[in-house]
Motif scaffolding. Structure first.
Motif, PDB file in Angstrom:
ATOM      1  N   PHE A 201       0.834  -1.208   0.000  1.00  0.00           N
ATOM      2  CA  PHE A 201       0.000   0.000   0.000  1.00  0.00           C
ATOM      3  C   PHE A 201       0.865   1.253   0.000  1.00  0.00           C
ATOM      4  CE2 PHE A 201      -1.728   3.408   2.655  1.00  0.00           C
ATOM      5  CZ  PHE A 201      -2.918   3.705   2.015  1.00  0.00           C
ATOM      6  N   PHE A 202       1.826   1.323   0.920  1.00  0.00           N
ATOM      7  CA  PHE A 202       2.644   2.517   1.031  1.00  0.00           C
ATOM      8  C   PHE A 202       3.519   2.707  -0.208  1.00  0.00           C
ATOM      9  CE2 PHE A 202       2.187   1.927   5.784  1.00  0.00           C
ATOM     10  CZ  PHE A 202       1.357   3.031   5.941  1.00  0.00           C
ATOM     11  N   GLN A 203       3.988   1.599  -0.786  1.00  0.00           N
ATOM     12  CA  GLN A 203       4.808   1.735  -1.990  1.00  0.00           C
ATOM     13  C   GLN A 203       4.023   2.381  -3.123  1.00  0.00           C
ATOM     14  OE1 GLN A 203       5.421  -1.191  -4.967  1.00  0.00           O
ATOM     15  NE2 GLN A 203       7.626  -1.264  -4.642  1.00  0.00           N
TER      16      GLN A 203
ATOM     17  N   ARG B 258      16.300  -3.157   6.205  1.00  0.00           N
ATOM     18  CA  ARG B 258      15.056  -2.817   5.517  1.00  0.00           C
ATOM     19  C   ARG B 258      14.426  -1.529   6.070  1.00  0.00           C
ATOM     20  NH1 ARG B 258      17.501  -6.055   2.977  1.00  0.00           N
ATOM     21  NH2 ARG B 258      17.049  -8.286   2.886  1.00  0.00           N
ATOM     22  N   ARG B 259      14.330  -1.420   7.384  1.00  0.00           N
ATOM     23  CA  ARG B 259      13.580  -0.314   7.986  1.00  0.00           C
ATOM     24  C   ARG B 259      14.236   1.036   7.723  1.00  0.00           C
ATOM     25  NH1 ARG B 259      11.580  -0.545  13.383  1.00  0.00           N
ATOM     26  NH2 ARG B 259      13.697  -0.109  14.005  1.00  0.00           N
ATOM     27  N   ARG B 260      15.536   1.095   7.842  1.00  0.00           N
ATOM     28  CA  ARG B 260      16.232   2.368   7.631  1.00  0.00           C
ATOM     29  C   ARG B 260      16.022   2.870   6.205  1.00  0.00           C
ATOM     30  NH1 ARG B 260      22.330   2.261   9.339  1.00  0.00           N
ATOM     31  NH2 ARG B 260      21.271   1.868  11.322  1.00  0.00           N
ATOM     32  N   LEU B 261      16.076   1.957   5.236  1.00  0.00           N
ATOM     33  CA  LEU B 261      15.891   2.370   3.847  1.00  0.00           C
ATOM     34  C   LEU B 261      14.450   2.792   3.572  1.00  0.00           C
ATOM     35  CD1 LEU B 261      18.098  -0.209   1.905  1.00  0.00           C
ATOM     36  CD2 LEU B 261      18.634   2.148   2.537  1.00  0.00           C
ATOM     37  N   PHE B 262      13.481   2.118   4.215  1.00  0.00           N
ATOM     38  CA  PHE B 262      12.094   2.563   4.082  1.00  0.00           C
ATOM     39  C   PHE B 262      11.953   4.032   4.506  1.00  0.00           C
ATOM     40  CE2 PHE B 262      10.391  -2.006   4.709  1.00  0.00           C
ATOM     41  CZ  PHE B 262      10.175  -2.164   3.347  1.00  0.00           C
ATOM     42  N   ILE B 263      12.577   4.360   5.643  1.00  0.00           N
ATOM     43  CA  ILE B 263      12.460   5.720   6.189  1.00  0.00           C
ATOM     44  C   ILE B 263      13.120   6.739   5.265  1.00  0.00           C
ATOM     45  CG2 ILE B 263      13.162   7.218   8.102  1.00  0.00           C
ATOM     46  CD1 ILE B 263      13.061   4.613   9.853  1.00  0.00           C
TER      47      ILE B 263
ATOM     48  N   THR C  77       3.918   7.904   5.936  1.00  0.00           N
ATOM     49  CA  THR C  77       4.489   6.549   5.974  1.00  0.00           C
ATOM     50  C   THR C  77       5.588   6.409   7.021  1.00  0.00           C
ATOM     51  OG1 THR C  77       4.020   6.259   3.620  1.00  0.00           O
ATOM     52  CG2 THR C  77       5.656   4.785   4.580  1.00  0.00           C
ATOM     53  N   VAL C  78       6.351   7.460   7.230  1.00  0.00           N
ATOM     54  CA  VAL C  78       7.572   7.359   8.037  1.00  0.00           C
ATOM     55  C   VAL C  78       7.344   6.787   9.432  1.00  0.00           C
ATOM     56  CG1 VAL C  78       9.480   8.675   9.045  1.00  0.00           C
ATOM     57  CG2 VAL C  78       8.722   9.174   6.721  1.00  0.00           C
ATOM     58  N   PRO C  79       6.368   7.256  10.213  1.00  0.00           N
ATOM     59  CA  PRO C  79       6.213   6.718  11.573  1.00  0.00           C
ATOM     60  C   PRO C  79       5.884   5.229  11.625  1.00  0.00           C
ATOM     61  CG  PRO C  79       4.997   8.771  11.324  1.00  0.00           C
ATOM     62  CD  PRO C  79       5.418   8.348   9.967  1.00  0.00           C
ATOM     63  N   PHE C  80       5.361   4.662  10.550  1.00  0.00           N
ATOM     64  CA  PHE C  80       4.997   3.255  10.582  1.00  0.00           C
ATOM     65  C   PHE C  80       6.216   2.343  10.660  1.00  0.00           C
ATOM     66  CE2 PHE C  80       0.991   4.927   9.488  1.00  0.00           C
ATOM     67  CZ  PHE C  80       0.058   3.968   9.798  1.00  0.00           C
ATOM     68  N   VAL C  81       7.379   2.855  10.264  1.00  0.00           N
ATOM     69  CA  VAL C  81       8.573   2.013  10.288  1.00  0.00           C
ATOM     70  C   VAL C  81       9.681   2.634  11.133  1.00  0.00           C
ATOM     71  CG1 VAL C  81       8.127   0.946   8.082  1.00  0.00           C
ATOM     72  CG2 VAL C  81       9.396   3.067   8.131  1.00  0.00           C
ATOM     73  N   SER C  82       9.435   3.818  11.701  1.00  0.00           N
ATOM     74  CA  SER C  82      10.503   4.573  12.330  1.00  0.00           C
ATOM     75  C   SER C  82      10.611   4.278  13.821  1.00  0.00           C
ATOM     76  CB  SER C  82      10.266   6.074  12.141  1.00  0.00           C
ATOM     77  OG  SER C  82      11.237   6.820  12.829  1.00  0.00           O
TER      78      SER C  82
ATOM     79  N   GLN D  84      11.223   0.983  21.949  1.00  0.00           N
ATOM     80  CA  GLN D  84       9.917   0.737  21.355  1.00  0.00           C
ATOM     81  C   GLN D  84       9.836   1.444  20.008  1.00  0.00           C
ATOM     82  OE1 GLN D  84       7.345  -1.159  22.601  1.00  0.00           O
ATOM     83  NE2 GLN D  84       8.816  -1.855  24.095  1.00  0.00           N
ATOM     84  N   VAL D  85       8.966   0.990  19.151  1.00  0.00           N
ATOM     85  CA  VAL D  85       8.751   1.616  17.859  1.00  0.00           C
ATOM     86  C   VAL D  85       7.289   1.987  17.743  1.00  0.00           C
ATOM     87  CG1 VAL D  85      10.585   0.260  16.789  1.00  0.00           C
ATOM     88  CG2 VAL D  85       8.240  -0.547  16.685  1.00  0.00           C
ATOM     89  N   TYR D  86       6.983   2.810  16.774  1.00  0.00           N
ATOM     90  CA  TYR D  86       5.611   3.241  16.617  1.00  0.00           C
ATOM     91  C   TYR D  86       4.687   2.085  16.231  1.00  0.00           C
ATOM     92  CZ  TYR D  86       6.503   8.246  16.934  1.00  0.00           C
ATOM     93  OH  TYR D  86       6.797   9.480  17.386  1.00  0.00           O
ATOM     94  N   PHE D  87       5.028   1.348  15.153  1.00  0.00           N
ATOM     95  CA  PHE D  87       4.038   0.392  14.690  1.00  0.00           C
ATOM     96  C   PHE D  87       4.631  -0.956  14.283  1.00  0.00           C
ATOM     97  CE2 PHE D  87       1.650   4.406  14.066  1.00  0.00           C
ATOM     98  CZ  PHE D  87       0.605   4.117  14.920  1.00  0.00           C
ATOM     99  N   PHE D  88       4.783  -1.244  13.023  1.00  0.00           N
ATOM    100  CA  PHE D  88       4.693  -2.617  12.549  1.00  0.00           C
ATOM    101  C   PHE D  88       5.928  -3.298  11.962  1.00  0.00           C
ATOM    102  CE2 PHE D  88       0.232  -1.069  11.615  1.00  0.00           C
ATOM    103  CZ  PHE D  88      -0.303  -1.644  12.745  1.00  0.00           C
ATOM    104  N   TYR D  89       6.967  -2.635  11.594  1.00  0.00           N
ATOM    105  CA  TYR D  89       7.949  -3.212  10.677  1.00  0.00           C
ATOM    106  C   TYR D  89       9.192  -3.756  11.387  1.00  0.00           C
ATOM    107  CZ  TYR D  89       5.296  -1.434   6.724  1.00  0.00           C
ATOM    108  OH  TYR D  89       4.306  -1.206   5.799  1.00  0.00           O
ATOM    109  N   PRO D  90       9.255  -5.066  11.637  1.00  0.00           N
ATOM    110  CA  PRO D  90      10.474  -5.649  12.200  1.00  0.00           C
ATOM    111  C   PRO D  90      11.583  -5.723  11.157  1.00  0.00           C
ATOM    112  CG  PRO D  90       8.835  -7.362  11.822  1.00  0.00           C
ATOM    113  CD  PRO D  90       8.179  -6.067  11.485  1.00  0.00           C
ATOM    114  N   GLU D  91      12.811  -5.781  11.619  1.00  0.00           N
ATOM    115  CA  GLU D  91      13.961  -5.917  10.727  1.00  0.00           C
ATOM    116  C   GLU D  91      14.109  -7.385  10.301  1.00  0.00           C
ATOM    117  OE1 GLU D  91      16.144  -5.192   8.201  1.00  0.00           O
ATOM    118  OE2 GLU D  91      16.236  -3.365   9.413  1.00  0.00           O
TER     119      GLU D  91
END
Length: 542
Positions: A275-277, A331-336, A440-445, A463-470
């Motif tokens: 979705f975010f992509q 993965r997460r850093r590049l998403f951000i 999108t940023v807070p979902f993986v940040s 802790q993280v905001y939401f959903f994206y594990p490494e």
């Protein structure tokens, strides 16, 4: 000692490269279709053939492919696990070729739409299976790089499409648009001729109890002997993961259940990544580049085709960057990074196009070039490999199909509404995409990344905001243990999973646990939690 098995006289990393090359033709088809229809939207021959469609119908002529692809992904969801990864892909390529032939021979809107839907159906099958096949064949340490190399071929498809459109624009008659339609068939033939000679996914073979074939395939992909200790250990890890999941029934409805492995949570994350992509606005440029440069920025048709062709070359060069960084940065850093960069580029485009001078129009085109760089760095190969890494084996194909449904659903939406948006709200279209990228940023940040440190204890918990594990560089089976029950049978929250995925000490224990269970438990089918896992969980809660 017996020689290690080979396919096409290749083994080890060279064989993995062959898998990447073959599967990349499926993504080349993806990119080619996104690109060649963009050129046809400004072709007088094409528009006259189909009655000079208005913006809404023109958008649907482009986006009907995405509707077919979504239906193809749904078909894989229901029947894909009954056959291997390769047969699904070959069938998809054959269906794309049939659809391309129908498009090429079209004389009316109905026939052309039917061809678009059929070809899209086939590509939906391919794009569901290809990332899974590659993820299950590649080594953990360079899995992201293999996907990045494959996704560069998607951009090569865009380049071929744009320059074919440009070259054919100088020809009179219907060949101007029929030849680009027909060229899809060549790539389908390459897939159908090449793929049967490559190895099937060892994880799929093990899952259907074809252990001997799985061992041959794995040994060839790792470039080792079938009786090597490393091959035996990896096979036991795979069998252990299968044993953990075997307690559940394994029906299609498992994507909506916990299933002992947080199944629904993981499928939902994969769906949201797609979705975010797509809502980033990338397909505005990929599918409708010439249209955007001509209508929104005000270029002539030939200048728009040239600039769009140059954009795809720049896009390809940018896609080489993830080859180097995707497995190192995570993965997460590049998403951000990607989301922040794309949001900034869309904001600048809105300002430049909104002011409306010729010079700023060209500045907007330059900014959109850099948009593609941030996209390929953060949300191209990184996103396509992520669902395959995240999903458990039992749900990898069906969950991947749900994720690809999301991909094509939102692609359809973006491609369908963009001509209407550009016509009606102009520069404000870019503001919409800018907002989505920043949201999108807070979902993986992680909180530390955003500078939102709390108390000392909260900071320590990361802790993280939401959903994206490494998931970068993790064995696929180790990801399963991240989601497994902890103390007293308690299922970890998604925040706890993400916290643990970036905790090096915890992940070292996960690897140790996986090897312990693989060595002592897989053959007996016992799946109870080992002592090592209980110890690390106790430590994690202190």
């Amino acid at each position: 000692m017996a020689n290690s098995p080979t396919f096409l006289r290749l083994k080890g990393q060279n064989l993995v490269y062959a898998v990447v090359l073959c599967s990349s033709f499926g993504f080349l088809l993806f990119g080619y279709d996104l690109g060649f229809m963009g050129g046809l939207t400004t072709s007088p021959e094409f528009l006259n053939q189909f009655g000079n469609p208005n913006a809404s119908l023109l958008g649907f002529l482009v986006s009907a492919y995405e509707v077919g692809a979504m239906i193809g992904a749904i078909a894989v969801f229901f029947v894909g696990d009954r056959v291997g990864r390769k047969p699904n892909n070959i069938a998809g390529a054959i269906i794309v070729a049939i659809g391309a032939a129908i498009q090429t021979s079209s004389y009316g809107v109905g026939q052309f739409l039917a061809g678009r839907l059929i070809a899209g159906f086939g590509l939906g099958m391919c794009t569901t299976v290809i990332p899974i096949w590659l993820a299950e064949c590649a080594m953990p340490k360079n899995r992201g790089r293999m996907m990045a190399m494959q996704l560069s071929n998607l951009i090569m498809g865009l380049i071929i499409a744009n320059w074919v459109d440009y070259g054919m624009s100088f020809y009179a008659g219907s060949i101007q648009w029929r030849f680009p339609c027909a060229l899809q068939i060549v790539f389908c033939l390459i897939v159908c001729c090449f793929m049967p000679w490559l190895p099937e996914s060892p994880r799929y073979l093990a899952n259907v109890d074809r252990i001997g074939e799985a061992t041959v395939s794995l040994a060839a992909l790792r470039g080792d002997h079938m009786d090597a200790e490393s091959i035996a250990m990896e096979m036991k890890e795979i069998q252990y993961a299968i044993a953990v999941e075997a307690e559940e029934t394994g029906s299609w409805a498992d994507v909506f259940k916990d299933g002992g492995v947080s199944g629904f949570t993981r499928v939902a994350i994969a769906f949201s990544a797609n979705f975010f992509q797509q809502l980033s606005g990338v397909n505005v440029m990929s599918s409708l580049g010439p249209y955007i440069f001509q209508v929104s920025i005000g270029m002539s048709r030939y200048d728009a085709l040239l600039v769009s062709g140059g954009l795809q070359i720049f896009y390809f060069l940018s896609s080489l960057i993830p080859w180097i960084v995707v497995d190192k940065a995570g993965r997460r850093r590049l998403f951000i990074i990607g989301s922040i960069g794309m949001g900034t580029c869309m904001t600048l485009s809105a300002i430049f196009v909104g002011i409306g001078t010729k010079g700023l129009g060209y500045a907007a085109a330059v900014v959109l070039y850099f948009f593609q760089t941030f996209f390929t760095l953060g949300w191209q190969s990184n996103m396509w490999i992520y669902p395959s890494e995240l999903l458990p084996l039992k749900l990898r194909l069906r969950g991947g199909a749900v994720a690809v449904v999301s991909q094509w659903l939102w692609t359809f939406l973006v491609v369908e509404i963009t001509p209407v948006m550009i016509t009606n709200i102009g520069y404000k279209s870019y503001i919409v995409f800018a907002i989505i990228n920043f949201v999108t940023v807070p979902f993986v940040s992680p909180l530390e990344t955003c500078g939102l440190r709390q108390s000392a204890n909260a900071t320590a918990s990361r802790q993280v905001y939401f959903f994206y594990p490494e998931t970068s560089q993790l064995p696929l089976e180790a990801v399963d243990l991240l989601f497994a029950d902890r103390q007293n049978g308690q299922r970890p929250s998604i925040r706890q999973v993400v916290k643990d995925s970036i905790d090096k000490a915890f992940m070292a224990e996960v690897h140790a646990t996986l090897q312990e269970r693989a060595r002592y438990g897989a053959e007996s089918g016992e799946v109870e939690k080992p002592k090592a896992m209980a110890e690390v969980e106790n430590a994690a809660t202190v």
